[in-house]
Design a protein around this motif. Structure first.
Motif: not given
Ligand code: PLP
Length: 297
Positions: A89-113
């Motif tokens: 959740r914290v990591a996602m917030k950090i990633a989200g905060a790096a995106l411009p607030t006036d554009r639509q975007g996405g965050i991909k979370l990857v968990l590998s073995r």
């Protein structure tokens, strides 16, 4: 288009306490050319891991709880160590905060073995600004139905095929989109070998039949869609009935509207199935996309 922004995560066990520096200290923004995945990582060599893609609107990641539930569920189905959702959740917030607030975007979370033999998962996040072409929401898509090659009761008979897990092995899904394009369509809807509508390679299917919205039930080897959940919640507020059940291809064709739903593209009305024009409900499409765009969590 801005470059995707990548963050490396020092993946913590689900029961690990927060480190002294906070979970923030376990997330590191990676330079655009900095490699972070080894060639021996099982994500790279076998697609052995799970992922989530969240939509981000005006700086708000959408349907976070539903995505985190699915991340944990996918990890459990693959018998991966459970993700530490507080850390993600914290990591996602950090990633989200790096995106411009006036554009639509996405965050991909990857968990590998993780690296073969190391017995330690690896994880990273990718924040991306979406391209601004959302014509799918108004123009819609032509789809073809394509055989998924297994029956709708796969979950009971072959759970080792990981129905319901969002694994990194999407080569088949991408090949399906190429096949759809070869057939002159924009997308495909998988049908079980015994004739039931399943999902698209990257989206869930929604039908309107009168005052009822219908989606294929999720225990037939498909992913539970987070956008579909939001769509049902909105539709219920608007006075529609909602049903999760088996859906036939004939029902697709004679519905009052069909949509593909996913986190970044949102609701795409379907204009044709297998070359047959189908009813397009522009009013409901616009209302649904407006409702999905207005979500702030
Ligand atoms: N089904 C599949 C196979 C998917 O890959 C996706 C999303 O990528 C979906 C359904 C829709 O899920 P969501 O609405 O959570 O994006």
């Amino acid at each position: 288009m801005p470059e995707p922004i990548v963050f490396a995560l020092e993946v913590a066990a689900a029961d690990a306490p927060e480190p002294a520096g906070g979970w923030e200290a376990t997330v590191r923004r990676v330079g655009p050319d900095e490699p972070i995945v080894l060639g021996t990582d099982l994500a790279a060599t076998r697609g052995d891991g799970v992922f989530e893609t969240l939509g981000v609107l005006d700086g708000y990641p959408q349907a976070v709880d539903a995505h985190f539930w699915r991340l944990a569920n996918s990890a459990e189905l693959l018998e991966l160590p459970a993700p530490n959702l507080e850390q993600w959740r914290v990591a996602m917030k950090i990633a989200g905060a790096a995106l411009p607030t006036d554009r639509q975007g996405g965050i991909k979370l990857v968990l590998s073995r993780g690296i073969e033999g190391a017995n330690r998962p690896t994880g990273w996040l990718i924040a991306t600004v979406a391209d601004d072409d959302f014509s799918n929401r108004t123009e819609g898509w032509k789809v073809v139905t394509l055989d998924r090659g297994y029956r709708h009761d796969l979950s009971e008979h072959a759970p080792w095929l990981l129905p319901g897990a969002k694994t990194l092995s999407y080569a088949v899904n991408m090949a399906t989109l190429r096949e759809a394009a070869r057939r002159g369509a924009d997308n495909a809807i998988y049908v079980s070998s015994d004739g039931y509508v399943m999902e698209a390679p990257q989206s869930s299917v929604l039908l309107r039949r009168g005052n009822t919205l219908v989606t294929p039930k999720t225990d037939i080897g498909i992913l539970p869609g987070t956008t579909q959940l939001s769509a049902f919640a909105l539709a219920q507020q608007w006075g529609f009935d909602t049903e999760d059940r088996l859906v036939t291809v004939d029902e697709l064709r004679d519905s009052d509207g069909v949509w593909l739903l996913s986190s970044v593209k949102l609701a795409s009305p379907i204009t044709e199935v297998d070359g047959h024009p189908i009813a397009v409900d522009r009013e409901f499409s616009d209302r649904l996309n407006a409702g999905l765009l207005a979500r702030r969590e």
